[in-house]
Design a protein around this motif. Structure first.
Motif, PDB file in Angstrom:
ATOM      1  N   SER A  19      18.333  -5.385 -12.126  1.00 12.55           N
ATOM      2  CA  SER A  19      16.784  -4.902 -12.257  1.00 12.55           C
ATOM      3  C   SER A  19      15.684  -5.663 -11.485  1.00 12.55           C
ATOM      4  O   SER A  19      14.759  -4.851 -10.878  1.00 12.55           O
ATOM      5  CB  SER A  19      16.221  -4.656 -13.477  1.00 12.55           C
ATOM      6  N   ILE A  20      16.013  -7.148 -11.390  1.00 17.29           N
ATOM      7  CA  ILE A  20      14.982  -7.478 -10.583  1.00 17.29           C
ATOM      8  C   ILE A  20      16.041  -7.941  -9.300  1.00 17.29           C
ATOM      9  O   ILE A  20      15.483  -8.851  -8.359  1.00 17.29           O
ATOM     10  CB  ILE A  20      14.893  -8.742 -11.743  1.00 17.29           C
TER      11      ILE A  20
ATOM     12  N   ASP B  51      12.692  -4.289  -2.454  1.00 18.36           N
ATOM     13  CA  ASP B  51      11.909  -4.898  -2.483  1.00 18.36           C
ATOM     14  C   ASP B  51      10.005  -3.840  -2.084  1.00 18.36           C
ATOM     15  O   ASP B  51       9.319  -3.979  -0.918  1.00 18.36           O
ATOM     16  CB  ASP B  51      10.429  -5.854  -2.222  1.00 18.36           C
ATOM     17  N   GLN B  52      11.350  -2.825  -1.866  1.00 14.86           N
ATOM     18  CA  GLN B  52      10.835  -1.258  -1.274  1.00 14.86           C
ATOM     19  C   GLN B  52      10.580   0.201  -2.417  1.00 14.86           C
ATOM     20  O   GLN B  52      12.133   0.162  -2.669  1.00 14.86           O
ATOM     21  CB  GLN B  52      11.133  -0.888  -0.006  1.00 14.86           C
TER      22      GLN B  52
ATOM     23  N   HIS C 174       8.801  -8.376 -10.927  1.00 17.10           N
ATOM     24  CA  HIS C 174       7.754  -7.767 -11.951  1.00 17.10           C
ATOM     25  C   HIS C 174       7.622  -6.861 -10.696  1.00 17.10           C
ATOM     26  O   HIS C 174       7.727  -5.257 -10.800  1.00 17.10           O
ATOM     27  CB  HIS C 174       6.674  -8.129 -12.322  1.00 17.10           C
ATOM     28  N   ALA C 175       7.387  -7.201  -9.582  1.00 14.68           N
ATOM     29  CA  ALA C 175       6.962  -6.555  -8.330  1.00 14.68           C
ATOM     30  C   ALA C 175       7.882  -5.975  -7.965  1.00 14.68           C
ATOM     31  O   ALA C 175       7.962  -4.768  -7.179  1.00 14.68           O
ATOM     32  CB  ALA C 175       6.471  -7.337  -7.338  1.00 14.68           C
ATOM     33  N   ILE C 176       9.226  -6.717  -7.708  1.00 11.38           N
ATOM     34  CA  ILE C 176      10.442  -5.891  -7.148  1.00 11.38           C
ATOM     35  C   ILE C 176      10.535  -4.297  -8.308  1.00 11.38           C
ATOM     36  O   ILE C 176      10.787  -3.491  -7.550  1.00 11.38           O
ATOM     37  CB  ILE C 176      12.238  -6.929  -7.463  1.00 11.38           C
TER      38      ILE C 176
ATOM     39  N   GLY D 233      10.327   4.384  -7.973  1.00  4.61           N
ATOM     40  CA  GLY D 233      12.153   5.142  -7.794  1.00  4.61           C
ATOM     41  C   GLY D 233      13.077   3.450  -8.237  1.00  4.61           C
ATOM     42  O   GLY D 233      14.361   4.316  -8.580  1.00  4.61           O
ATOM     43  N   GLY D 234      12.145   2.958  -8.853  1.00  3.56           N
ATOM     44  CA  GLY D 234      13.529   2.233  -9.448  1.00  3.56           C
ATOM     45  C   GLY D 234      13.809   2.102 -10.363  1.00  3.56           C
ATOM     46  O   GLY D 234      14.935   1.060 -10.400  1.00  3.56           O
ATOM     47  N   ARG D 235      13.413   3.149 -11.700  1.00  8.55           N
ATOM     48  CA  ARG D 235      14.227   3.413 -12.412  1.00  8.55           C
ATOM     49  C   ARG D 235      15.669   3.729 -12.371  1.00  8.55           C
ATOM     50  O   ARG D 235      16.300   3.599 -13.743  1.00  8.55           O
ATOM     51  CB  ARG D 235      13.445   3.989 -13.581  1.00  8.55           C
TER      52      ARG D 235
END
Length: 291
Positions: A41-42, A71-72, A199-201, A206-208
């Protein structure tokens, strides 16, 4: 000491029938080294930068982000093992090396080993940092609950409700607990700045989807320990496993089982599941000893 040169380029790779923009850091000069960040996740390529800066005085380090991570904003792709194998094939077609070193952390390790088997002579040595092959939920709850894991993944992927659940489970307090529990070995290293960066990452659009796939085991490249160990049979470059002193018990047991085969060389390093980030200098020294 002057820091090595650092630049970022964006590759356009054909993966699963789609063009995937892939940021790639280029650090240092010398023989080429491919550095693959962990899947979590990170995780993002930034976690490899301190290590690359250390190694960059002797190697030209290339650090890509994995599809669905980083990180995008995340490209929507089928997040499953064959996509990640195809991604490495496309990456090695675009950046063919040859590589003096292939370095991979966590879940990236078995993907790198599989790529080295598909592309003989592309890597002179492989360095696996805290290698894992099983996602968090299968590790903690056992593989017999795969049906539950699939349901949880679908729930996190649903519109609105899934995003709410994801935000709750990647809040700064949750990230802090996770990092102190098994990512970093020294709680003092889990600073507010580190937590803010992580947290920013997680907040990238779409991070989930990547998180749901990883946590539920959908990105596990193999299903059993036996399959994991079989990856190391046959012709491979020399493999060195950097085994952290404070790896979590279950993950550490998988690393120890690999070492016990005699197919790899073990080097003990400080840290937990992210020693390349927490103890970059020590990890760089262990890599130099193998190069």
């Amino acid at each position: 000491m002057v820091e090595p040169a650092h630049a970022t380029r964006t590759l356009s790779l054909d993966v699963a029938g789609r063009r995937v923009p892939t940021p790639c850091d280029v650090v240092g000069h010398g023989p080429e080294a491919l550095l693959l960040p962990a899947l979590s996740s990170i995780s993002a390529r930034a976690e490899m930068r301190a290590l690359a800066k250390d190694l960059g005085h002797e190697f030209r380090c290339l650090i890509p982000d994995w599809p669905g991570f980083g990180d995008q904003p995340r490209a929507r792709l089928p997040l499953r093992p064959d996509t990640f194998h195809a991604f490495l094939d496309a990456l090695l077609a675009a950046l063919p090396g040859p590589y003096a070193l292939g370095i991979a952390a966590g879940h990236a390790a078995p993907y790198l080993v599989a790529a080295a088997r598909r592309h003989p002579d592309r890597f002179r040595r492989l360095i696996l940092v805290a290698p894992t092959w099983r996602g968090p939920l299968p590790t903690v709850m056992g593989p017999e609950r795969r049906g539950l894991f699939r349901s949880l993944r679908r729930l996190v992927e649903t519109p609105f409700l899934g995003d709410v659940l994801y935000r709750i489970n990647i809040s700064p307090p949750v990230i802090r607990r996770m990092m102190r529990a098994h990512v970093y070995a020294d709680p003092a290293h889990v600073t507010p700045g580190v937590i803010a960066d992580k947290h920013a990452i997680t907040r990238q659009p779409g991070g989930r989807f990547g998180t749901a796939a990883f946590v539920t085991g959908a990105l596990d490249p193999v299903e059993t320990r036996e399959d994991f160990l079989a990856l190391f049979e046959g012709r491979l470059p020399p493999v060195r496993v950097l085994r952290p002193e404070r790896a979590p018990r279950r993950s550490g047991a998988e690393m120890d089982a690999l070492v016990a085969t005699g197919r790899v060389v073990k080097v003990t390093v400080p840290g937990a599941l992210s020693p390349h980030e927490e103890y970059a200098g020590e990890v760089a020294a262990a890599i130099r000893a193998a190069a």
